[in-house]
Design a protein around this motif. Structure first.
Motif, PDB file in Angstrom:
ATOM      1  N   PHE A   1       6.382   4.786   1.575  1.00 15.58           N
ATOM      2  CA  PHE A   1       6.726   5.839   0.623  1.00 15.58           C
ATOM      3  C   PHE A   1       6.998   5.270  -0.767  1.00 15.58           C
ATOM      4  CE2 PHE A   1      10.375   8.300  -1.217  1.00 15.58           C
ATOM      5  CZ  PHE A   1       9.613   9.354  -1.684  1.00 15.58           C
ATOM      6  N   LEU A   2       7.693   4.134  -0.846  1.00 17.34           N
ATOM      7  CA  LEU A   2       7.964   3.527  -2.152  1.00 17.34           C
ATOM      8  C   LEU A   2       6.694   2.954  -2.779  1.00 17.34           C
ATOM      9  CD1 LEU A   2      11.376   1.713  -1.550  1.00 17.34           C
ATOM     10  CD2 LEU A   2      10.961   3.688  -2.999  1.00 17.34           C
ATOM     11  N   TYR A   3       5.815   2.402  -1.937  1.00 22.21           N
ATOM     12  CA  TYR A   3       4.593   1.793  -2.454  1.00 22.21           C
ATOM     13  C   TYR A   3       3.490   2.820  -2.709  1.00 22.21           C
ATOM     14  CZ  TYR A   3       6.390  -2.839  -1.170  1.00 22.21           C
ATOM     15  OH  TYR A   3       7.135  -3.978  -1.076  1.00 22.21           O
ATOM     16  N   ASN A   4       3.403   3.829  -1.851  1.00 21.42           N
ATOM     17  CA  ASN A   4       2.274   4.750  -1.891  1.00 21.42           C
ATOM     18  C   ASN A   4       2.766   6.183  -1.731  1.00 21.42           C
ATOM     19  OD1 ASN A   4      -0.091   6.195  -1.543  1.00 21.42           O
ATOM     20  ND2 ASN A   4      -1.041   4.692  -0.187  1.00 21.42           N
ATOM     21  N   PRO A   5       2.705   7.016  -2.790  1.00 16.76           N
ATOM     22  CA  PRO A   5       3.202   8.392  -2.687  1.00 16.76           C
ATOM     23  C   PRO A   5       2.406   9.254  -1.711  1.00 16.76           C
ATOM     24  CG  PRO A   5       2.062   8.046  -4.779  1.00 16.76           C
ATOM     25  CD  PRO A   5       2.207   6.692  -4.145  1.00 16.76           C
ATOM     26  N   ALA A 122       4.221   6.837 -13.601  1.00 15.66           N
ATOM     27  CA  ALA A 122       3.556   7.606 -12.551  1.00 15.66           C
ATOM     28  C   ALA A 122       2.874   6.653 -11.580  1.00 15.66           C
ATOM     29  CB  ALA A 122       2.532   8.570 -13.151  1.00 15.66           C
ATOM     30  N   ASN A 123       2.845   7.042 -10.308  1.00 15.94           N
ATOM     31  CA  ASN A 123       2.148   6.296  -9.271  1.00 15.94           C
ATOM     32  C   ASN A 123       1.193   7.247  -8.554  1.00 15.94           C
ATOM     33  OD1 ASN A 123       4.094   4.243  -9.847  1.00 15.94           O
ATOM     34  ND2 ASN A 123       5.475   5.148  -8.349  1.00 15.94           N
ATOM     35  N   VAL A 124       0.023   6.759  -8.184  1.00 13.78           N
ATOM     36  CA  VAL A 124      -0.923   7.574  -7.415  1.00 13.78           C
ATOM     37  C   VAL A 124      -1.319   6.808  -6.160  1.00 13.78           C
ATOM     38  CG1 VAL A 124      -1.836   8.803  -9.418  1.00 13.78           C
ATOM     39  CG2 VAL A 124      -2.927   6.686  -8.663  1.00 13.78           C
ATOM     40  N   GLY A 125      -1.739   7.540  -5.131  1.00 14.97           N
ATOM     41  CA  GLY A 125      -2.145   6.877  -3.907  1.00 14.97           C
ATOM     42  C   GLY A 125      -2.980   7.779  -3.025  1.00 14.97           C
ATOM     43  N   VAL A 126      -3.667   7.154  -2.074  1.00 10.13           N
ATOM     44  CA  VAL A 126      -4.449   7.872  -1.075  1.00 10.13           C
ATOM     45  C   VAL A 126      -4.235   7.170   0.257  1.00 10.13           C
ATOM     46  CG1 VAL A 126      -6.529   6.511  -1.549  1.00 10.13           C
ATOM     47  CG2 VAL A 126      -6.735   8.768  -0.479  1.00 10.13           C
ATOM     48  N   SER A 127      -4.252   7.940   1.343  1.00  9.75           N
ATOM     49  CA  SER A 127      -4.044   7.381   2.671  1.00  9.75           C
ATOM     50  C   SER A 127      -4.996   8.065   3.646  1.00  9.75           C
ATOM     51  CB  SER A 127      -2.592   7.584   3.121  1.00  9.75           C
ATOM     52  OG  SER A 127      -2.388   7.128   4.444  1.00  9.75           O
ATOM     53  N   TYR A 128      -5.637   7.260   4.497  1.00 14.13           N
ATOM     54  CA  TYR A 128      -6.534   7.786   5.528  1.00 14.13           C
ATOM     55  C   TYR A 128      -5.928   7.505   6.897  1.00 14.13           C
ATOM     56  CZ  TYR A 128     -10.420   7.917   8.839  1.00 14.13           C
ATOM     57  OH  TYR A 128     -11.220   8.164   9.928  1.00 14.13           O
ATOM     58  N   ASN A 129      -5.803   8.549   7.713  1.00 16.10           N
ATOM     59  CA  ASN A 129      -5.237   8.420   9.052  1.00 16.10           C
ATOM     60  C   ASN A 129      -6.275   8.784  10.101  1.00 16.10           C
ATOM     61  OD1 ASN A 129      -2.952   9.217   7.098  1.00 16.10           O
ATOM     62  ND2 ASN A 129      -1.839   8.402   8.837  1.00 16.10           N
ATOM     63  N   ASN A 161       2.659  -3.084 -16.430  1.00 20.39           N
ATOM     64  CA  ASN A 161       1.263  -3.230 -16.005  1.00 20.39           C
ATOM     65  C   ASN A 161       0.976  -2.475 -14.722  1.00 20.39           C
ATOM     66  OD1 ASN A 161       0.249  -4.980 -18.063  1.00 20.39           O
ATOM     67  ND2 ASN A 161       1.391  -6.659 -17.147  1.00 20.39           N
ATOM     68  N   ARG A 162      -0.264  -2.001 -14.602  1.00 17.66           N
ATOM     69  CA  ARG A 162      -0.708  -1.386 -13.355  1.00 17.66           C
ATOM     70  C   ARG A 162      -0.768  -2.420 -12.247  1.00 17.66           C
ATOM     71  NH1 ARG A 162      -4.582   0.808 -16.971  1.00 17.66           N
ATOM     72  NH2 ARG A 162      -4.169   3.002 -17.449  1.00 17.66           N
ATOM     73  N   HIS A 163      -0.347  -2.011 -11.060  1.00 20.53           N
ATOM     74  CA  HIS A 163      -0.509  -2.810  -9.853  1.00 20.53           C
ATOM     75  C   HIS A 163      -1.526  -2.108  -8.946  1.00 20.53           C
ATOM     76  CE1 HIS A 163       3.162  -4.478 -11.420  1.00 20.53           C
ATOM     77  NE2 HIS A 163       3.322  -5.307 -10.399  1.00 20.53           N
ATOM     78  N   TYR A 164      -2.218  -2.889  -8.152  1.00 22.09           N
ATOM     79  CA  TYR A 164      -3.184  -2.333  -7.203  1.00 22.09           C
ATOM     80  C   TYR A 164      -2.793  -2.825  -5.812  1.00 22.09           C
ATOM     81  CZ  TYR A 164      -5.692  -1.591 -11.562  1.00 22.09           C
ATOM     82  OH  TYR A 164      -6.026  -1.208 -12.826  1.00 22.09           O
ATOM     83  N   MET A 165      -2.571  -1.879  -4.897  1.00 28.41           N
ATOM     84  CA  MET A 165      -2.045  -2.238  -3.594  1.00 28.41           C
ATOM     85  C   MET A 165      -2.868  -1.576  -2.494  1.00 28.41           C
ATOM     86  SD  MET A 165       2.026  -1.862  -4.487  1.00 28.41           S
ATOM     87  CE  MET A 165       2.524  -2.901  -3.141  1.00 28.41           C
ATOM     88  N   ALA A 166      -3.197  -2.354  -1.463  1.00 21.47           N
ATOM     89  CA  ALA A 166      -3.920  -1.838  -0.309  1.00 21.47           C
ATOM     90  C   ALA A 166      -3.155  -2.217   0.952  1.00 21.47           C
ATOM     91  CB  ALA A 166      -5.339  -2.400  -0.259  1.00 21.47           C
ATOM     92  N   SER A 167      -3.152  -1.318   1.935  1.00 20.16           N
ATOM     93  CA  SER A 167      -2.400  -1.572   3.160  1.00 20.16           C
ATOM     94  C   SER A 167      -3.162  -1.037   4.363  1.00 20.16           C
ATOM     95  CB  SER A 167      -1.013  -0.913   3.091  1.00 20.16           C
ATOM     96  OG  SER A 167      -1.137   0.498   3.002  1.00 20.16           O
TER      97      SER A 167
END
Length: 235
Positions: A1-5, A122-129, A161-167
């Motif tokens: 939740f903190l890393y990816n909205p 602002a933070n943006v994210g996408v998640s595939y389940n 700076n923008r960060h790019y995160m994948a999980s």
């Protein structure tokens, strides 16, 4: 939740967390972070809502952040879904020059003592389940705002700076009778002009009552984590 909205309310229940982290205890200026988060899911509307507040102190710098989060679940079928998330927040950035240990105490930069500057973030994210598999990608500090502190005839800047995160993580139940499960997880962070960093974790659980995990962060640390459900919804 903190890393990816996009993971706001992902467990279809309401979760609240209190977080305290202290590094390098006993060393003046060691980083200290405190946070509170709450998020939940409205299943009938496929919407997740969340709120978080944190205070992060690192030596002479300090940040207070307040964010609201929104996620929408797009169901593909009973086993698959894609979630899109956005969090928008306010940052209060502070630098206390009176705490600086310097050779030249007469430096004009130090005359203003505490400097502060507000900024939007602002933070943006996408998640595939897919069943027990979850893959996510997020971009914290999307706006990448430049924070400017004016101090007499001198200016101080720093860049968000923008960060790019994948999980990716997967929950494997390998003993239904004893409700034993293992959840491996991996996270990769990248920011321009800095080395990439990755986390590898594994979390074992028994009857959703006891958890034990191990973690490794690239070229930095190893750790263990433990969790136990005390009563009701408190763990």
């Amino acid at each position: 939740f903190l890393y990816n909205p996009a993971t706001t309310g992902v467990n279809n229940e309401t979760n609240a967390f209190l977080i305290h982290r202290s590094q390098f205890s006993g060393i003046p200026g060691g980083p200290v972070t405190n946070a509170f988060t709450i998020d939940g899911f409205m299943d009938d509307k496929n919407v997740g809502l969340g709120f978080s507040v944190f205070n992060d102190v690192q030596d002479i710098t300090e940040r207070l952040g307040i964010y609201t989060s929104y996620a929408y679940r797009l169901k593909i079928n009973d086993d698959q879904a894609v979630r899109f998330g956005l969090s928008v927040g306010f940052l209060d950035n502070r630098i206390d020059f009176s705490k600086a240990v310097v050779k030249d105490a007469g430096d004009p930069m130090l005359m203003g003592q505490l400097s502060r500057k507000a900024s939007l973030d602002a933070n943006v994210g996408v998640s595939y389940n897919w069943k027990e598999l979850r893959v996510g990608f997020s971009v914290p500090q999307l706006i990448g705002q430049r924070v400017k502190f004016a101090n007499y005839d001198a200016n101080t800047y720093y860049q968000l700076n923008r960060h790019y995160m994948a999980s990716v993580n997967y929950k494997w139940v390998f003993n239904e009778d004893m409700q034993l499960a293992l959840e491996p997880m991996a996270l990769v962070r990248f920011m321009p002009h800095t080395p990439a960093q990755y986390d590898i974790n594994a979390l074992a659980s028994w009857k959703n009552m006891v958890w034990l995990g191990v973690s490794y962060r690239s070229n930095y640390a190893v750790g263990i984590t433990g969790r136990v459900k005390l009563f009701g919804n408190l763990s």
